[in-house]
Scaffold this motif. Structure first.
Motif, PDB file in Angstrom:
ATOM      1  N   ILE A  93      95.427  76.499   2.142  1.00  0.00           N
ATOM      2  CA  ILE A  93      95.506  75.805   3.431  1.00  0.00           C
ATOM      3  C   ILE A  93      95.732  74.323   3.174  1.00  0.00           C
ATOM      4  CG2 ILE A  93      94.380  75.401   5.653  1.00  0.00           C
ATOM      5  CD1 ILE A  93      92.441  77.706   4.874  1.00  0.00           C
ATOM      6  N   THR A  94      96.760  73.773   3.790  1.00  0.00           N
ATOM      7  CA  THR A  94      97.008  72.330   3.740  1.00  0.00           C
ATOM      8  C   THR A  94      96.925  71.774   5.149  1.00  0.00           C
ATOM      9  OG1 THR A  94      99.411  72.724   3.827  1.00  0.00           O
ATOM     10  CG2 THR A  94      98.411  72.435   1.650  1.00  0.00           C
ATOM     11  N   TRP A  95      96.617  70.466   5.222  1.00  0.00           N
ATOM     12  CA  TRP A  95      96.275  69.858   6.510  1.00  0.00           C
ATOM     13  C   TRP A  95      97.205  68.676   6.798  1.00  0.00           C
ATOM     14  CZ3 TRP A  95      92.793  72.580   9.216  1.00  0.00           C
ATOM     15  CH2 TRP A  95      92.021  73.507   8.492  1.00  0.00           C
ATOM     16  N   TRP A  96      97.764  68.672   8.008  1.00  0.00           N
ATOM     17  CA  TRP A  96      98.816  67.732   8.359  1.00  0.00           C
ATOM     18  C   TRP A  96      98.548  67.077   9.703  1.00  0.00           C
ATOM     19  CZ3 TRP A  96     102.288  67.182   4.467  1.00  0.00           C
ATOM     20  CH2 TRP A  96     102.258  68.174   3.489  1.00  0.00           C
ATOM     21  N   THR A  97      99.087  65.877   9.858  1.00  0.00           N
ATOM     22  CA  THR A  97      99.030  65.186  11.147  1.00  0.00           C
ATOM     23  C   THR A  97      99.834  65.968  12.178  1.00  0.00           C
ATOM     24  OG1 THR A  97      98.832  63.046  10.047  1.00  0.00           O
ATOM     25  CG2 THR A  97      99.576  63.028  12.348  1.00  0.00           C
ATOM     26  N   PHE A  98      99.281  66.137  13.371  1.00  0.00           N
ATOM     27  CA  PHE A  98     100.035  66.762  14.458  1.00  0.00           C
ATOM     28  C   PHE A  98     100.722  65.661  15.256  1.00  0.00           C
ATOM     29  CE2 PHE A  98     100.755  68.245  18.746  1.00  0.00           C
ATOM     30  CZ  PHE A  98     101.375  69.469  18.508  1.00  0.00           C
ATOM     31  N   TYR A  99     102.037  65.807  15.459  1.00  0.00           N
ATOM     32  CA  TYR A  99     102.832  64.784  16.136  1.00  0.00           C
ATOM     33  C   TYR A  99     103.255  65.264  17.520  1.00  0.00           C
ATOM     34  CZ  TYR A  99     103.258  62.609  11.527  1.00  0.00           C
ATOM     35  OH  TYR A  99     102.988  62.015  10.327  1.00  0.00           O
ATOM     36  N   THR A 100     103.136  64.371  18.498  1.00  0.00           N
ATOM     37  CA  THR A 100     103.644  64.687  19.828  1.00  0.00           C
ATOM     38  C   THR A 100     105.164  64.601  19.821  1.00  0.00           C
ATOM     39  OG1 THR A 100     103.374  62.363  20.477  1.00  0.00           O
ATOM     40  CG2 THR A 100     101.573  63.889  20.999  1.00  0.00           C
ATOM     41  N   ALA A 101     105.783  65.398  20.673  1.00  0.00           N
ATOM     42  CA  ALA A 101     107.242  65.470  20.695  1.00  0.00           C
ATOM     43  C   ALA A 101     107.849  64.183  21.243  1.00  0.00           C
ATOM     44  CB  ALA A 101     107.697  66.655  21.536  1.00  0.00           C
ATOM     45  N   GLY A 102     109.005  63.841  20.687  1.00  0.00           N
ATOM     46  CA  GLY A 102     109.755  62.691  21.166  1.00  0.00           C
ATOM     47  C   GLY A 102     111.081  63.133  21.760  1.00  0.00           C
ATOM     48  N   ALA A 103     112.001  62.204  21.922  1.00  0.00           N
ATOM     49  CA  ALA A 103     113.309  62.514  22.506  1.00  0.00           C
ATOM     50  C   ALA A 103     114.110  63.409  21.571  1.00  0.00           C
ATOM     51  CB  ALA A 103     114.074  61.220  22.779  1.00  0.00           C
ATOM     52  N   ALA A 104     114.976  64.228  22.143  1.00  0.00           N
ATOM     53  CA  ALA A 104     115.830  65.112  21.345  1.00  0.00           C
ATOM     54  C   ALA A 104     116.682  64.290  20.382  1.00  0.00           C
ATOM     55  CB  ALA A 104     116.719  65.943  22.266  1.00  0.00           C
ATOM     56  N   LEU A 105     116.944  64.853  19.203  1.00  0.00           N
ATOM     57  CA  LEU A 105     117.676  64.137  18.166  1.00  0.00           C
ATOM     58  C   LEU A 105     119.170  64.399  18.269  1.00  0.00           C
ATOM     59  CD1 LEU A 105     115.361  64.877  15.107  1.00  0.00           C
ATOM     60  CD2 LEU A 105     115.373  62.848  16.572  1.00  0.00           C
ATOM     61  N   SER A 106     119.955  63.360  18.100  1.00  0.00           N
ATOM     62  CA  SER A 106     121.407  63.492  18.044  1.00  0.00           C
ATOM     63  C   SER A 106     121.832  63.763  16.614  1.00  0.00           C
ATOM     64  CB  SER A 106     122.065  62.205  18.538  1.00  0.00           C
ATOM     65  OG  SER A 106     121.786  61.132  17.638  1.00  0.00           O
ATOM     66  N   ALA A 107     123.108  64.099  16.431  1.00  0.00           N
ATOM     67  CA  ALA A 107     123.636  64.289  15.086  1.00  0.00           C
ATOM     68  C   ALA A 107     123.502  63.004  14.272  1.00  0.00           C
ATOM     69  CB  ALA A 107     125.096  64.737  15.143  1.00  0.00           C
ATOM     70  N   GLY A 108     123.658  61.861  14.936  1.00  0.00           N
ATOM     71  CA  GLY A 108     123.500  60.582  14.248  1.00  0.00           C
ATOM     72  C   GLY A 108     122.068  60.364  13.788  1.00  0.00           C
ATOM     73  N   ASP A 109     121.102  60.693  14.652  1.00  0.00           N
ATOM     74  CA  ASP A 109     119.692  60.579  14.265  1.00  0.00           C
ATOM     75  C   ASP A 109     119.400  61.443  13.034  1.00  0.00           C
ATOM     76  OD1 ASP A 109     119.161  58.944  16.499  1.00  0.00           O
ATOM     77  OD2 ASP A 109     118.727  60.679  17.762  1.00  0.00           O
ATOM     78  N   TYR A 110     119.939  62.656  13.068  1.00  0.00           N
ATOM     79  CA  TYR A 110     119.726  63.616  11.978  1.00  0.00           C
ATOM     80  C   TYR A 110     120.299  63.062  10.668  1.00  0.00           C
ATOM     81  CZ  TYR A 110     119.240  68.575  10.425  1.00  0.00           C
ATOM     82  OH  TYR A 110     118.868  69.743   9.821  1.00  0.00           O
ATOM     83  N   GLY A 111     121.549  62.618  10.715  1.00  0.00           N
ATOM     84  CA  GLY A 111     122.196  62.112   9.513  1.00  0.00           C
ATOM     85  C   GLY A 111     121.504  60.893   8.944  1.00  0.00           C
ATOM     86  N   HIS A 112     121.101  59.968   9.814  1.00  0.00           N
ATOM     87  CA  HIS A 112     120.438  58.758   9.340  1.00  0.00           C
ATOM     88  C   HIS A 112     119.073  59.083   8.738  1.00  0.00           C
ATOM     89  CE1 HIS A 112     123.058  56.495  12.489  1.00  0.00           C
ATOM     90  NE2 HIS A 112     123.696  56.667  11.341  1.00  0.00           N
TER      91      HIS A 112
END
Length: 276
Positions: A93-112
């Motif tokens: 078991i590993t433990w991680w920060t839970f993140y609230t959702a943000g705005a949808a990602l564009s192809a540019g966001d993904y690439g950067h």
């Protein structure tokens, strides 16, 4: 995970969280396949539970800390628990920060985001346990060679996948080249959060050319990754598609709807080969 194993995973996560002093009144199953992702409330922590060798889970935690320190856009381990893979019976078991959702990602966001990840990774020494991308491809080849492991794969499709995996770009087959990679930075492993795009699931990290990672992203992302060899990325995309398609035919594969996905991906492979 199958239902009995899922119940064990939930119980194990509850037990470890409680022993660490975290309040747990509810558990939400976010994902259940070979690994389980659970959101524990009200402490609001994300637990990832897997069976088998805990070393891969520990490697993921160690890499996450190193990559966060290097400025990479990756999810952080939760600071309220020790930075290690906890054991509960045969579960890690590993433990991680839970993140609230943000705005949808564009192809540019993904690439950067992928470009930032790779730049940060260049400053991180790959642990000895991190395999080469070629090792991941070889695991798919072994499935194709062993009919007992892939008993339902038709001969025609087996031959097609074997041929595609045998035609590796020279840049990919060179074990001496490349850098630390995510290994599977597909859209399912990129979160759109209020803190920006963050990559998860670092257990798949490997070494190789950045185009191997880029091949897991939608093709529209290619033009937003400066400096990439787009011809190599297209060739890697065909190899990656054959690799993940082969995994869906594994008799032990637990990905929901895996065979339907395999059929769709085989059609994509044929289309890509026809276009050239």
């Amino acid at each position: 995970m199958r239902e009995p194993d899922l119940r064990r995973a939930i119980a194990a996560a509850r037990s470890v969280a409680a022993s660490a002093g975290l309040a747990v009144e509810d558990v939400v199953v976010l994902q259940s396949s070979a690994k389980v992702a659970l959101r524990l409330l009200p402490c609001d922590v994300l637990a990832r539970v897997s069976a088998g060798d805990p070393r891969a889970a520990q490697l993921e935690v160690d890499l996450a800390h190193a990559l966060v320190d290097a400025g990479c856009p990756v999810a952080r381990p939760d600071p309220r628990l020790e930075s290690r893979a906890y054991r509960e019976d045969d579960l890690a078991i590993t433990w991680w920060t839970f993140y609230t959702a943000g705005a949808a990602l564009s192809a540019g966001d993904y690439g950067h985001a992928l470009r930032r990840l790779h730049l940060g990774m260049r400053g991180v020494e790959p642990p000895a346990a991190v395999p080469h991308a070629l090792d991941r491809i070889e695991s798919a080849r072994r499935l194709l060679d062993d009919r007992d492991l892939t008993p339902e794969l038709p001969d025609e499709e087996r031959g097609l996948l074997t041929r595609v995996l045998g035609e590796l770009p020279a840049e990919l087959a060179d074990r001496g080249g490349g850098q630390l990679l995510h290994g599977e930075p597909h859209a399912g492993n990129l979160l759109a959060t209020a803190h920006g795009p963050l990559f998860i699931d670092l257990e798949t990290c490997c070494r190789g050319p950045v185009e191997f990672d880029l091949a897991h992203a939608p093709p529209a992302v290619d033009e937003h990754y400066p400096g990439a060899d787009l011809a190599l990325a297209r060739r890697c995309r065909l190899v990656v598609l054959a690799m993940v398609t082969t995994w869906r035919w594994d008799r032990d594969d637990q990905l929901p709807d895996g065979r339907r996905l395999a059929a769709e991906w085989l059609a994509q492979i044929r289309t890509m080969l026809a276009v050239g």
